[in-house]
Scaffold this motif. Structure first.
Motif, mmCIF file in Angstrom:
data_model
loop_
_atom_site.group_PDB
_atom_site.id
_atom_site.type_symbol
_atom_site.label_atom_id
_atom_site.label_comp_id
_atom_site.label_asym_id
_atom_site.label_seq_id
_atom_site.Cartn_x
_atom_site.Cartn_y
_atom_site.Cartn_z
ATOM 1 N N THR A 1 13.238 13.876 3.750
ATOM 2 C CA THR A 1 14.229 13.820 4.827
ATOM 3 C C THR A 1 13.599 13.296 6.113
ATOM 4 O O THR A 1 14.222 12.526 6.856
ATOM 5 C CB THR A 1 14.854 15.207 5.060
ATOM 6 N N ASN A 2 12.355 13.698 6.377
ATOM 7 C CA ASN A 2 11.631 13.142 7.526
ATOM 8 C C ASN A 2 11.539 11.617 7.404
ATOM 9 O O ASN A 2 11.713 10.882 8.392
ATOM 10 C CB ASN A 2 10.201 13.697 7.590
ATOM 11 N N MET A 3 11.243 11.160 6.190
ATOM 12 C CA MET A 3 11.159 9.723 5.943
ATOM 13 C C MET A 3 12.491 9.051 6.257
ATOM 14 O O MET A 3 12.539 7.984 6.893
ATOM 15 C CB MET A 3 10.745 9.471 4.498
ATOM 16 N N ALA A 4 13.587 9.679 5.830
ATOM 17 C CA ALA A 4 14.925 9.122 6.083
ATOM 18 C C ALA A 4 15.199 9.024 7.580
ATOM 19 O O ALA A 4 15.740 8.017 8.063
ATOM 20 C CB ALA A 4 15.980 9.985 5.393
ATOM 21 N N LYS B 1 0.839 -1.208 0.000
ATOM 22 C CA LYS B 1 0.000 0.000 0.000
ATOM 23 C C LYS B 1 0.869 1.250 0.000
ATOM 24 O O LYS B 1 0.572 2.233 -0.681
ATOM 25 C CB LYS B 1 -0.921 -0.003 1.226
ATOM 26 N N LEU B 2 1.962 1.182 0.762
ATOM 27 C CA LEU B 2 2.867 2.326 0.826
ATOM 28 C C LEU B 2 3.543 2.563 -0.525
ATOM 29 O O LEU B 2 3.678 3.715 -0.969
ATOM 30 C CB LEU B 2 3.918 2.082 1.908
ATOM 31 N N LEU B 3 3.940 1.489 -1.182
ATOM 32 C CA LEU B 3 4.538 1.614 -2.509
ATOM 33 C C LEU B 3 3.551 2.231 -3.488
ATOM 34 O O LEU B 3 3.924 3.076 -4.308
ATOM 35 C CB LEU B 3 5.004 0.248 -3.017
ATOM 36 N N ARG B 4 2.301 1.815 -3.400
ATOM 37 C CA ARG B 4 1.268 2.388 -4.268
ATOM 38 C C ARG B 4 1.128 3.891 -4.015
ATOM 39 O O ARG B 4 0.989 4.678 -4.956
ATOM 40 C CB ARG B 4 -0.061 1.673 -4.015
ATOM 41 N N ILE C 1 -3.849 2.622 5.138
ATOM 42 C CA ILE C 1 -2.635 2.315 5.912
ATOM 43 C C ILE C 1 -2.879 2.572 7.393
ATOM 44 O O ILE C 1 -2.461 1.775 8.252
ATOM 45 C CB ILE C 1 -1.438 3.126 5.374
ATOM 46 N N ASN C 2 -3.567 3.662 7.712
ATOM 47 C CA ASN C 2 -3.896 3.940 9.116
ATOM 48 C C ASN C 2 -4.673 2.776 9.730
ATOM 49 O O ASN C 2 -4.366 2.318 10.844
ATOM 50 C CB ASN C 2 -4.735 5.219 9.229
ATOM 51 N N GLN C 3 -5.663 2.285 8.991
ATOM 52 C CA GLN C 3 -6.485 1.194 9.500
ATOM 53 C C GLN C 3 -5.674 -0.102 9.616
ATOM 54 O O GLN C 3 -5.844 -0.872 10.569
ATOM 55 C CB GLN C 3 -7.694 0.977 8.577
ATOM 56 N N LYS C 4 -4.787 -0.328 8.643
ATOM 57 C CA LYS C 4 -3.949 -1.530 8.663
ATOM 58 C C LYS C 4 -3.006 -1.510 9.859
ATOM 59 O O LYS C 4 -2.776 -2.544 10.506
ATOM 60 C CB LYS C 4 -3.146 -1.623 7.362
ATOM 61 N N ALA D 1 6.040 2.930 9.015
ATOM 62 C CA ALA D 1 5.199 2.883 7.814
ATOM 63 C C ALA D 1 4.089 3.925 7.914
ATOM 64 O O ALA D 1 3.765 4.617 6.934
ATOM 65 C CB ALA D 1 4.603 1.490 7.641
ATOM 66 N N LEU D 2 3.500 4.053 9.099
ATOM 67 C CA LEU D 2 2.453 5.046 9.322
ATOM 68 C C LEU D 2 2.988 6.468 9.150
ATOM 69 O O LEU D 2 2.359 7.307 8.489
ATOM 70 C CB LEU D 2 1.879 4.868 10.728
ATOM 71 N N LYS D 3 4.175 6.727 9.709
ATOM 72 C CA LYS D 3 4.764 8.064 9.597
ATOM 73 C C LYS D 3 5.131 8.393 8.149
ATOM 74 O O LYS D 3 4.934 9.520 7.679
ATOM 75 C CB LYS D 3 6.000 8.170 10.497
ATOM 76 N N ILE D 4 5.661 7.397 7.446
ATOM 77 C CA ILE D 4 6.027 7.614 6.046
ATOM 78 C C ILE D 4 4.782 7.897 5.211
ATOM 79 O O ILE D 4 4.785 8.777 4.346
ATOM 80 C CB ILE D 4 6.802 6.407 5.491
#
Length: 220
Positions: A201-204, A18-21, A62-65, A86-89
């Motif tokens: 950068t946050n993601m990193a 889902k994140l990749l999508r 993603i939140n629900q997952k 994953a949620l933060k990203i």
């Protein structure tokens, strides 16, 4: 215990999918917003606005997952960090999608007014942050902190490009007062792209936290 582990890993892969999508959609939105700007394609700019709902829907999925995984699997330590990151990203990617929409809105504000100069440097910034976004997902997927640290250096280059762009646009504004609206919108677009770099950068930072359990500020 083995079956529980397999179930968790399967659920985590679904989350990554889902994140990749989301990343794919955000990357495409950035590209379409740039194409709309360069060609003054107002129909495409409006389409970018409409497609934002897809990213928002995935963010909610993603939140629900994440809630499901935490309540049903009760993960600890590294597994929990993977889920939380994953949620933060997803939150950062959703905001990148919003920034693509903001770029489209600026294109609509410029409308069909003749461009004060060929749009060249701004798309280069967009290409660079798009590559960064893709690298960030790879760093998450591969748990590659070296790649995460590289993103901070690439963001420094985006910041420098943004500074140069603003200086150039301010020079145009003094010489071409009739183009104040367009120049202002181009400055906004440059700022939106710089913000995309910040979100990557946050993601990193979160990827490093996921792997190492340490919180670092890469924006310093």
């Amino acid at each position: 215990m083995g079956n529980v582990r397999k179930t968790f890993e399967s659920e985590l892969e679904e989350l990554k999918g889902k994140l990749l999508r989301m990343v794919d959609l955000a990357e495409r939105q950035l590209g379409d917003s740039m194409d709309a700007l360069k060609t003054q394609n107002l129909t495409l700019a409006k389409a970018v606005k409409q497609k934002d709902a897809e990213i928002n829907a995935l963010d909610e999925e993603i939140n629900q997952k994440v809630i499901q995984l935490i309540t049903q699997q009760q993960p600890v330590a590294t597994d929990l960090r993977k889920i939380i990151v994953a949620l933060k990203i997803s939150t950062d990617v959703e905001r990148i999608g919003d920034l693509a929409v903001n770029i489209a809105k600026s294109t609509l504000h410029i409308g069909e007014e003749p461009l004060i100069k060929p749009i060249v440097d701004i798309p280069k910034m967009a290409d660079a942050v798009g590559v960064m976004l893709r690298k960030a997902f790879d760093a998450y997927d591969l748990e590659d902190i070296d790649l995460a640290f590289e993103l901070a250096k690439e963001d420094d280059a985006i910041d420098e490009a943004y500074g140069r762009m603003i200086q150039e646009l301010m020079g145009y504004m003094h010489r071409n007062p009739d183009y104040v609206n367009q120049i202002t919108q181009l400055a906004f677009i440059s700022r939106h792209l710089e913000r995309v770099g910040d979100h990557v950068t946050n993601m990193a930072e979160n990827i490093i936290f996921m792997v190492k359990g340490k919180t670092l500020n890469l924006n310093e």
